[in-house]
Scaffold this motif. Structure first.
Motif: not given
Length: 86
Positions: A29, A63, A66
């Protein structure tokens, strides 16, 4: 695939003599955001480049992940700027 069977990627730690590892579910990710901002560099997750991401980089990239992709640059910058103010 269980957590113990998951592919692990290197993570830089404060003690360079004791590198960490984290599951690829997390690093990929972060790597998706990294690629969007800086281009592909597979060695970032394979360990062939400076031992992988540093913990602070993982936090910033995760962070940003998202949020919508068009905000990733601003969110990474926001996270890194916040880290400088600690």
């Amino acid at each position: 695939m269980s957590e113990t069977e998951a592919t692990m990627h290197p993570v830089q730690t404060a003690d360079y003599r004791k590198p960490g590892k984290i599951t690829s579910k997390v690093t990929m990710h972060a790597y998706e955001v990294y690629c969007h901002l800086y281009g592909k560099q597979e060695a970032m997750v394979t360990g062939g480049c400076r031992g992988g991401f540093h913990a602070g980089e993982l936090i910033a990239f995760l962070y940003a992940h998202s949020f919508p992709k068009e905000e990733w640059r601003a969110r990474v910058d926001e996270a890194f700027k916040g880290a400088q103010n600690l």
